[in-house]
Design a protein around this motif. Structure first.
Motif, PDB file in Angstrom:
ATOM      1  N   SER A 126      96.117  43.286  96.514  1.00 37.06           N
ATOM      2  CA  SER A 126      94.682  43.167  96.295  1.00 37.06           C
ATOM      3  C   SER A 126      94.387  43.267  94.806  1.00 37.06           C
ATOM      4  CB  SER A 126      93.940  44.284  97.045  1.00 37.06           C
ATOM      5  OG  SER A 126      94.235  44.217  98.417  1.00 37.06           O
ATOM      6  N   PRO A 127      93.373  42.561  94.325  1.00 33.98           N
ATOM      7  CA  PRO A 127      93.051  42.642  92.899  1.00 33.98           C
ATOM      8  C   PRO A 127      92.578  44.035  92.535  1.00 33.98           C
ATOM      9  CG  PRO A 127      91.314  41.481  94.099  1.00 33.98           C
ATOM     10  CD  PRO A 127      92.443  41.677  95.064  1.00 33.98           C
ATOM     11  N   LEU A 128      92.900  44.449  91.318  1.00 37.82           N
ATOM     12  CA  LEU A 128      92.463  45.747  90.850  1.00 37.82           C
ATOM     13  C   LEU A 128      90.965  45.718  90.571  1.00 37.82           C
ATOM     14  CD1 LEU A 128      95.416  46.558  88.447  1.00 37.82           C
ATOM     15  CD2 LEU A 128      94.985  47.557  90.683  1.00 37.82           C
ATOM     16  N   LEU A 129      90.414  46.893  90.364  1.00 40.45           N
ATOM     17  CA  LEU A 129      88.987  46.977  90.094  1.00 40.45           C
ATOM     18  C   LEU A 129      88.635  46.195  88.833  1.00 40.45           C
ATOM     19  CD1 LEU A 129      88.346  50.748  90.758  1.00 40.45           C
ATOM     20  CD2 LEU A 129      87.700  48.851  92.220  1.00 40.45           C
ATOM     21  N   THR A 130      87.499  45.618  88.806  1.00 40.50           N
ATOM     22  CA  THR A 130      87.011  44.915  87.623  1.00 40.50           C
ATOM     23  C   THR A 130      85.805  45.660  87.078  1.00 40.50           C
ATOM     24  OG1 THR A 130      85.520  43.490  88.900  1.00 40.50           O
ATOM     25  CG2 THR A 130      87.778  42.707  88.575  1.00 40.50           C
ATOM     26  N   PHE A 131      85.326  45.213  85.931  1.00 47.08           N
ATOM     27  CA  PHE A 131      84.198  45.887  85.305  1.00 47.08           C
ATOM     28  C   PHE A 131      82.978  45.886  86.217  1.00 47.08           C
ATOM     29  CE2 PHE A 131      80.326  45.470  82.686  1.00 47.08           C
ATOM     30  CZ  PHE A 131      80.335  46.721  82.119  1.00 47.08           C
ATOM     31  N   GLU A 132      82.818  44.816  86.990  1.00 49.38           N
ATOM     32  CA  GLU A 132      81.638  44.726  87.852  1.00 49.38           C
ATOM     33  C   GLU A 132      81.678  45.761  88.969  1.00 49.38           C
ATOM     34  OE1 GLU A 132      83.400  42.231  86.752  1.00 49.38           O
ATOM     35  OE2 GLU A 132      81.920  41.327  85.402  1.00 49.38           O
ATOM     36  N   ASP A 133      82.863  46.328  89.259  1.00 49.65           N
ATOM     37  CA  ASP A 133      82.967  47.313  90.326  1.00 49.65           C
ATOM     38  C   ASP A 133      82.506  48.696  89.894  1.00 49.65           C
ATOM     39  OD1 ASP A 133      84.039  45.507  92.176  1.00 49.65           O
ATOM     40  OD2 ASP A 133      86.016  45.700  91.258  1.00 49.65           O
ATOM     41  N   ILE A 134      82.261  48.890  88.612  1.00 45.94           N
ATOM     42  CA  ILE A 134      81.880  50.210  88.125  1.00 45.94           C
ATOM     43  C   ILE A 134      80.472  50.163  87.535  1.00 45.94           C
ATOM     44  CG2 ILE A 134      83.469  52.003  87.396  1.00 45.94           C
ATOM     45  CD1 ILE A 134      84.719  50.141  85.517  1.00 45.94           C
ATOM     46  N   ALA A 135      79.810  51.290  87.573  1.00 41.79           N
ATOM     47  CA  ALA A 135      78.475  51.364  86.978  1.00 41.79           C
ATOM     48  C   ALA A 135      78.587  51.160  85.475  1.00 41.79           C
ATOM     49  CB  ALA A 135      77.848  52.719  87.279  1.00 41.79           C
ATOM     50  N   PRO A 136      77.668  50.392  84.867  1.00 44.56           N
ATOM     51  CA  PRO A 136      77.737  50.155  83.418  1.00 44.56           C
ATOM     52  C   PRO A 136      77.715  51.446  82.616  1.00 44.56           C
ATOM     53  CG  PRO A 136      76.191  48.643  84.449  1.00 44.56           C
ATOM     54  CD  PRO A 136      76.569  49.642  85.496  1.00 44.56           C
ATOM     55  N   SER A 137      76.988  52.435  83.083  1.00 47.03           N
ATOM     56  CA  SER A 137      76.929  53.691  82.350  1.00 47.03           C
ATOM     57  C   SER A 137      76.650  54.822  83.331  1.00 47.03           C
ATOM     58  CB  SER A 137      75.828  53.654  81.283  1.00 47.03           C
ATOM     59  OG  SER A 137      75.690  54.923  80.667  1.00 47.03           O
ATOM     60  N   ASN A 138      77.355  55.928  83.154  1.00 50.97           N
ATOM     61  CA  ASN A 138      77.086  57.124  83.956  1.00 50.97           C
ATOM     62  C   ASN A 138      76.820  58.319  83.042  1.00 50.97           C
ATOM     63  OD1 ASN A 138      79.593  57.625  82.930  1.00 50.97           O
ATOM     64  ND2 ASN A 138      80.661  57.696  84.893  1.00 50.97           N
ATOM     65  N   ALA A 139      76.406  58.022  81.814  1.00 54.96           N
ATOM     66  CA  ALA A 139      76.182  59.085  80.836  1.00 54.96           C
ATOM     67  C   ALA A 139      75.137  60.083  81.306  1.00 54.96           C
ATOM     68  CB  ALA A 139      75.770  58.480  79.491  1.00 54.96           C
ATOM     69  N   GLU A 140      74.134  59.605  82.043  1.00 50.37           N
ATOM     70  CA  GLU A 140      73.067  60.505  82.474  1.00 50.37           C
ATOM     71  C   GLU A 140      73.583  61.593  83.410  1.00 50.37           C
ATOM     72  OE1 GLU A 140      73.035  57.289  82.671  1.00 50.37           O
ATOM     73  OE2 GLU A 140      71.544  56.651  81.193  1.00 50.37           O
ATOM     74  N   THR A 141      74.614  61.299  84.177  1.00 52.76           N
ATOM     75  CA  THR A 141      75.132  62.276  85.142  1.00 52.76           C
ATOM     76  C   THR A 141      76.311  63.072  84.599  1.00 52.76           C
ATOM     77  OG1 THR A 141      76.576  60.604  86.136  1.00 52.76           O
ATOM     78  CG2 THR A 141      74.391  60.901  87.110  1.00 52.76           C
ATOM     79  N   MET A 142      76.981  62.576  83.557  1.00 51.32           N
ATOM     80  CA  MET A 142      78.189  63.240  83.077  1.00 51.32           C
ATOM     81  C   MET A 142      78.023  63.920  81.727  1.00 51.32           C
ATOM     82  SD  MET A 142      81.467  61.045  84.309  1.00 51.32           S
ATOM     83  CE  MET A 142      82.389  62.582  84.151  1.00 51.32           C
ATOM     84  N   LEU A 143      76.956  63.596  81.000  1.00 48.90           N
ATOM     85  CA  LEU A 143      76.778  64.165  79.670  1.00 48.90           C
ATOM     86  C   LEU A 143      75.441  64.878  79.558  1.00 48.90           C
ATOM     87  CD1 LEU A 143      78.012  61.182  77.450  1.00 48.90           C
ATOM     88  CD2 LEU A 143      79.341  63.127  78.281  1.00 48.90           C
ATOM     89  N   CYS A 144      75.417  65.921  78.748  1.00 44.85           N
ATOM     90  CA  CYS A 144      74.162  66.618  78.479  1.00 44.85           C
ATOM     91  C   CYS A 144      73.307  65.768  77.541  1.00 44.85           C
ATOM     92  CB  CYS A 144      74.439  67.992  77.869  1.00 44.85           C
ATOM     93  SG  CYS A 144      75.185  67.921  76.227  1.00 44.85           S
ATOM     94  N   SER A 145      72.081  66.175  77.354  1.00 43.07           N
ATOM     95  CA  SER A 145      71.172  65.388  76.521  1.00 43.07           C
ATOM     96  C   SER A 145      71.650  65.307  75.078  1.00 43.07           C
ATOM     97  CB  SER A 145      69.761  65.992  76.583  1.00 43.07           C
ATOM     98  OG  SER A 145      69.784  67.354  76.148  1.00 43.07           O
ATOM     99  N   ALA A 146      72.233  66.381  74.548  1.00 48.05           N
ATOM    100  CA  ALA A 146      72.725  66.359  73.169  1.00 48.05           C
ATOM    101  C   ALA A 146      73.861  65.358  73.016  1.00 48.05           C
ATOM    102  CB  ALA A 146      73.186  67.753  72.749  1.00 48.05           C
ATOM    103  N   CYS A 147      74.755  65.285  73.999  1.00 42.60           N
ATOM    104  CA  CYS A 147      75.868  64.335  73.928  1.00 42.60           C
ATOM    105  C   CYS A 147      75.382  62.903  74.141  1.00 42.60           C
ATOM    106  CB  CYS A 147      76.939  64.696  74.954  1.00 42.60           C
ATOM    107  SG  CYS A 147      77.849  66.223  74.563  1.00 42.60           S
ATOM    108  N   GLN A 148      74.379  62.718  74.976  1.00 45.10           N
ATOM    109  CA  GLN A 148      73.834  61.381  75.148  1.00 45.10           C
ATOM    110  C   GLN A 148      73.224  60.853  73.855  1.00 45.10           C
ATOM    111  OE1 GLN A 148      71.414  60.750  78.756  1.00 45.10           O
ATOM    112  NE2 GLN A 148      72.242  62.690  79.546  1.00 45.10           N
ATOM    113  N   ARG A 149      72.608  61.753  73.064  1.00 47.32           N
ATOM    114  CA  ARG A 149      71.986  61.329  71.806  1.00 47.32           C
ATOM    115  C   ARG A 149      73.007  60.806  70.802  1.00 47.32           C
ATOM    116  NH1 ARG A 149      68.634  65.938  72.623  1.00 47.32           N
ATOM    117  NH2 ARG A 149      70.004  67.182  71.276  1.00 47.32           N
TER     118      ARG A 149
END
Length: 754
Positions: A17-40
């Motif tokens: 089976s083909p491996l995951l492609t970029f379209e299979d993942i969310a473009p950004s998950n910074a809001e859930t994985m990083l604090c506001s200071a790191c997002q800035r």
């Protein structure tokens, strides 16, 4: 005896089976994985990024400064906001090395003679463009370093943690396997390993392995039981199966015994009556399309010593012959399964920096600097110290490590995980990651495996020492890892690596044309001098000693297995941040200073249960030892005396006692100890080239003058920074000038070591 059949596992007839492609993942998950200071950091007001050669950091001013102009890049304004981010699980903040974490900085009452009550805490960020592709106007990698800085009086203290930003497109788009995609990802790993890993994994599977006596038929999906089958009743002698490595649990789960074998074959055992890890393993086996599973507790009679001994001898073949091995690294009780609890926020952050001059790549993954994929980490706290486990994972071609945080796949040709399902080699190209040496033993067991040229394990033309160096490196690496392990039954200490011994015996007989390789209590007759230079790890590193091993059979003092604790070989390299298989260089191999004459033994015993005293007869020079202090520690400085040009000289050595009993005996009476040099070795270290004299410390047993019987008490070494002095010592202790062909030197003294 079962008929030996070729074991070729294709993993299915369909293309992978083909491996995951970029379209299979969310473009950004910074809001859930990083604090506001790191997002800035990644969403700041656009401005030119400073080039690496123009950048320097002024910690006192809490900013990063280009030479032409100062530009602040602040992070957390207060320690309280940083602590809250750590508590909330921010990916970056939780990995930043801050001291003291979570506690206010306490100002010193006096620094450099100046009284001060002032203190503050801040953090800053530095960004470096690490690699660019000018032709495509793309940045291939950035390095982001987060500094936590505190000032106490006149003193500035800083701690930092670096991360690599790697473009998602163009390098490795496969990131962050979703929790509900784990089974399908395991099947992709298996399929790729079975079909496309031609130079190593495919050849290993084609090797002829002795088959298991019994297998568990997992049945189709939805069936609520599994049953036992005798291998002799399975029509396809080449049938694929999967093995499992696990810790035995309390209370004891259902096991195979003589009284219930017929029932397990007829009506099976309910899946709900098994531990959660067993249930998850059954789900994996069913999903990947394999019919059979091998688990020791359900495939070996637990109330028959005869059956245990027979299966223990073939254990190496059983694990080597499986499609892959499921390792329950995180399963310490009945309720803990193979799949860790995961939220939907992902495993690594994916960000879209709003920086100018960033090139064509707009989406980046934030990777911690270095990833630890060593055996200690993959096995975890539940399995790393379990004796049987090491043999299983070293001989299994592919291991699926089910760790506390995520799944890992490790085979001969790479290491993958849920975070980087496409493999670490590509993502961490040039960055390095810590890996294990699980593949080394396999290259001896299956000599047809020829690593590609970019690995450093290939044999150089005219290299006459390759096979011996490879064997020594592989075996001593295994001993270092295994020696600190424990087994449920004390007498299994050497039994638990009997499967590896059986397979290596075949290699020695085939490769070295030696009909009697000789294996004695964890030590091989082949390259025995190198194996004798083991050192108790507690004496070398921890300044604490373990006791002698006790069991129903005797282990001689010259074997590493004679102590209850880990041993260490100073000349064997540790785990490094590289995916290459490193073999020690061939230049100037160790010079032997002693000669093994014989071993009084009953012969090869793969299970290590020999019944005699295993007396080692060795010829070599010895020198009296004088300790430099009356109060002895596990490591102690001493002198050995030797004759040079008619005068007595002293050479300083370091002695490392083997066990607490030997240390106590030496403390009570320091007389009668002698040192026997075994090897003189060249060692390339950071500080330059060294010559290291290695040997063992002996003490006489009994008062019989005719029977010169000794026991081993410790290991010693002495290091020379210049060849001239090392050669002088070598000529002196060998009693003869150097022989040009590097043969063993002529000495007169013969010693018996028990």
């Amino acid at each position: 005896m079962q008929r030996i059949a070729s074991n070729r596992h294709s993993g299915g007839s369909r293309s992978p089976s083909p491996l995951l492609t970029f379209e299979d993942i969310a473009p950004s998950n910074a809001e859930t994985m990083l604090c506001s200071a790191c997002q800035r950091i990644f969403a700041q007001t656009p401005r030119p990024l400073a080039k690496y050669d123009r950048l320097w950091v002024d910690i006192a001013a809490n900013c990063y400064v280009p030479r032409e102009e100062a530009t602040r890049l602040p992070h957390h304004p207060t320690q309280q906001s940083f602590d809250q981010a750590v508590q909330d699980g921010c990916f970056i903040c939780t990995k930043v090395d801050v001291a003291p974490a979570g506690k206010p900085v306490k100002p010193s009452s006096s620094i450099m003679g100046i009284n001060s009550q002032r203190s503050y805490w801040q953090s800053l960020v530095k960004i470096i463009s690490m690699e660019t592709d000018e032709a495509h106007h793309a940045t291939l990698r950035y390095k982001v370093t987060v500094y936590n800085v505190c000032e106490i009086g006149e003193e500035v203290q800083g701690r930092a943690k670096s991360f690599f930003m790697v473009p998602v497109r163009g390098r490795k788009p496969e990131l962050n396997v979703p929790a509900n995609g784990r089974l399908s990802q395991i099947k992709k790993w298996m399929t790729a390993c079975c079909r496309h890993h031609e130079w190593g994994c495919v050849k290993y599977r084609r090797h002829e392995w002795a088959r298991p006596s019994r297998l568990i038929n997992v049945g189709p999906r939805g069936q609520d039981f599994v049953s036992l089958e005798l291998f002799e009743n399975i029509r396809d002698l080449d049938v694929p199966y999967i093995t499992m490595s696990h810790r035995w649990l309390e209370p004891r789960p259902p096991v195979l015994e003589r009284g219930n074998m017929a029932k397990l074959m007829r009506s099976g055992v309910s899946i709900s009556s098994l531990p959660r890890s067993y249930q998850d393993a059954i789900s994996i086996v069913r999903y990947v399309g394999i019919r059979y599973l091998w688990i020791d507790s359900l495939c070996i009679l637990q109330d028959s010593q005869e059956d245990f001994d027979k299966e223990a001898k073939r254990m190496g073949n059983i694990y080597a012959g499986g499609v892959f091995n499921i390792v329950a690294s995180n399963s310490g009780n009945w309720k803990t399964g193979l799949f860790s609890n995961r939220t939907d926020k992902g495993l690594i952050p994916i960000v879209q920096p709003s920086w100018p001059d960033i090139g064509n790549d707009k989406v980046f993954a934030i990777n911690p600097e270095g990833v630890d994929a060593s055996e200690r980490i993959l096995l975890g706290r539940h399995l790393y110290n379990r004796g049987w486990i090491h043999q299983e994972v070293h001989l299994a071609l592919s291991n699926l490590f089910c760790t506390e945080r995520q799944l890992w796949w490790a085979c001969l040709e790479g290491t993958c995980c849920e975070t980087y399902p496409g493999g670490l080699n590509e993502v961490f190209h040039g960055m390095g990651y810590r890996t294990s040496r699980l593949g080394i033993i396999r290259t001896l067991v299956v000599p047809e495996i020829n690593p590609p040229f970019w690995h450093k394990l290939h044999k150089k033309q005219g290299d006459q020492t390759f096979e011996s160096r490879l064997f020594v490196y592989a075996w001593l690496k295994l001993v270092q890892i295994y020696s600190g392990s424990i087994t449920t039954q004390s007498d299994d200490k050497l039994v638990a690596i009997g499967g590896i011994v059986e397979l290596l015996r075949e290699w020695i007989c085939t490769t070295r044309c030696n009909p009697e390789p000789g294996y004695f209590s964890g030590m091989w007759r082949y390259c025995l001098l190198e194996q004798l230079t083991w050192c108790a790890y507690g004496s070398y590193r921890a300044n604490t000693l373990d006791c002698r091993w006790t069991g129903t059979y005797r282990i001689p003092t010259w074997s590493w297995a004679s102590i209850n604790g880990a041993v260490f070989y100073d000349h064997i390299t540790g785990e490094e941040y590289t995916h290459d298989w490193i073999l020690p260089g061939a230049s100037k191999p160790s010079k032997p200073l002693a000669k093994i004459l014989s071993l009084s033994t009953t012969g090869l015993d793969p299970l290590g249960r020999t019944s005699n005293r295993n007396i080692l007869k060795i010829q070599g020079a010895t020198f009296p030892v004088s300790f430099k202090t009356r109060e002895l520690d596990p490591m102690v400085w001493a002198d050995i005396e030797y004759n040079q040009s008619g005068s007595i000289k002293r050479l300083g050595i370091q002695i490392y006692f083997d066990c607490s009993e030997e240390l106590l005996e030496a403390e009570n009476d320091q007389s009668g100890y002698i040192a026997m040099p075994l090897l003189l070795q060249e060692s390339k270290q950071e500080r330059g080239l060294f010559l290291i004299l290695r040997g063992i410390v002996l003490h006489k047993i009994g008062d019989d003058e005719e029977m010169q019987l000794y026991k081993r008490c410790g290991y010693f070494d002495s290091r020379f920074t210049h060849w001239s002095r090392g050669e002088l010592i070598l000529n002196t202790i060998a009693k003869n000038p150097l022989v040009k062909d590097d043969s063993v030197y002529s000495v007169d003294d013969i010693y018996l070591i028990t």
